[in-house]
Write an enzyme that holds these catalytic residues in place. Sequence first.
Site, PDB file in Angstrom:
ATOM      1  N   THR A 371       0.665  -0.977   0.150  1.00  0.00           N
ATOM      2  CA  THR A 371      -0.005  -0.070  -0.185  1.00  0.00           C
ATOM      3  C   THR A 371       0.941   1.215  -0.167  1.00  0.00           C
ATOM      4  OG1 THR A 371      -1.585  -1.292   1.195  1.00  0.00           O
ATOM      5  CG2 THR A 371      -1.905   1.078   1.357  1.00  0.00           C
ATOM      6  N   SER A 442     -10.469  -3.739   5.102  1.00  0.00           N
ATOM      7  CA  SER A 442      -9.179  -3.445   5.000  1.00  0.00           C
ATOM      8  C   SER A 442      -8.510  -2.768   6.147  1.00  0.00           C
ATOM      9  CB  SER A 442      -9.433  -2.017   4.001  1.00  0.00           C
ATOM     10  OG  SER A 442      -8.012  -1.398   3.864  1.00  0.00           O
ATOM     11  N   SER A 443      -7.155  -2.886   6.190  1.00  0.00           N
ATOM     12  CA  SER A 443      -6.389  -2.187   7.372  1.00  0.00           C
ATOM     13  C   SER A 443      -5.852  -1.118   7.262  1.00  0.00           C
ATOM     14  CB  SER A 443      -5.441  -3.415   7.788  1.00  0.00           C
ATOM     15  OG  SER A 443      -5.555  -4.486   8.378  1.00  0.00           O
ATOM     16  N   GLY A 463       1.672  -1.403   4.453  1.00  0.00           N
ATOM     17  CA  GLY A 463       1.942  -2.430   5.463  1.00  0.00           C
ATOM     18  C   GLY A 463       0.908  -3.522   5.661  1.00  0.00           C
TER      19      GLY A 463
END
Length: 560
Positions: A371, A442-443, A463
């Site tokens: 990302t 999503s993170s 990450g």
Amino acid sequence: MSLRLSSLLLLLCLFSTAKFSTAQTYGRNGMVVSTSSVASETGRDILKKGGNAVDGAVATAFALAVTHPSAGNIGGGGFLVYMDANGEATTFDFREKAPLKATNDMFLDENGDLIENSNHFSAKAIGVPGTVAGLYKAHSKYGKLPWKEVVQPAIDLATNGFIMNWSLYNAAKYFESKPTEYPMMQDFFNNHSNAIVEPGGVWRQPELGKTLSIIRDKGHNGFYKGEVAKKLAAFMKENGGIITEKDLAKYEAIERKPVVGTYKDYQICAMPPPSSGGVTLISMMNMMEQVNFDTLEFNSTPYVHFVAESMRRAYANRAKHLGDPDFNPDMPIDFLLDKALAKELVADIDMTKATKSDSSNFGQMPEGDNTTHLSVMDKDGNAVSLTYTLEYAYGSGMVDKELGFIFNNEMGDFNPKPGVTTSTGQIGTKPNLIEPEKRMLSSMTPVIVAKDGKPYLVIGSPGGRTIINTVFQTVLNVLEFEMEIDNAIEAMKIHHQWLPDRIMYEELLMSPDTREALKSMGHDLRGISRLGQLMGIIYEDGIFKGASDSSSGEGAAVGY
């Protein structure tokens, strides 16, 4: 993560395998921080022309689509947090969506087993891209300069070219060595002589320049309708994908209210679901607020243990409860953000031994590491925190040569096998199962922290699954330990995500004594070279202080 992707990530990190001190950059009139110095300078120039933070962010994001193709994109999606100079905040969700023809068993064989790599390295792994829609929507509402003016610099970079760097060259040579695995990437980095552009040479991308020109002239519709949409849909049909013109025509970015928390006197504004970052980060900050730091020394063994146990609990709740809010209207967000819950979770932490994560309960899906994040502030104090992605490095590894950009592989962020959760991290809980038009969890964790009602800290990171924890620790470093932004970014970080049940740590920064003490408490440890590539800004007393993570290689904070 596949072996071939791991090899690529190792290669891309060849010259940045450890964190070292990075210089803090200062400015009085604005600041842009991204993983590409060329893109940061592009955003800075837009600010100099009178653009605001949204203009600068949009210009930087489009420039990254040219200069940082491993994650900068128009073929992926992401999230944007905006806070004006008076502390009013909003967010834009432009996460990719599952196509209309998607099903919850689309990556399983006739025996119900996951087909290897199908949800990451196939045309079916591509989600409906959201980046152009999100940037256009944010700019339409909050931008100051004309749309054409903020997109044009990226067109110039693609058409006229920019200097090839070693990171891109190494990626090109890697793909060249894998013709069977990455057939569509074989000439992506080539020049007019059909050879890979050497470092120091000029890399031009005329096809991408043409696509960006259509987006410049027609805005949202330039990507989701007309010529680009027809070519994109034709590419999908030819390569076994399921995205159609109808999928593209139906796609819209969504403006959502931020999730908001407090840490002592600070206000934290972050993305709501389908980003899990904001809820999970605020939950952990609530836990840290219960701590007496006079008795818990920074980066001591008890400190690392407590932080890891906080992460374990927050990630467990993430996996159990969070997904696309449009498909999960009853998510207990207020419950997860409640400081009373934090007190209960902290009370359950045994400071002498590690808790054990139970895979029969629920777990956490892995996400790709590649990302990218950018942070922008303008002279008036308006701020943007923007994170977007293709998922894995160079996404699906599939590129439409006529359109000139790489497609994501975000369908892999859905839970692939309903009801099946394993100790290795595969999860099968309902909130994030595949459904048509659903956004995958999503993170990504773009964050803006306000102090005295005004933007103070703008931060985010790539990450994959580690994003939330690297951003969380950086925010804590600034707010609790009063670190400058460069020191907060470079300080040692750890990661625990509930399942797999282990602590990942930056091996050059954790002492051998701490490692052994944590192992004796029952923790499983895995050392890695780095966690995250943070891009941050602190604004205080009229001065912008920016820093780009030293592990980002080509990254830069650019102020003026």
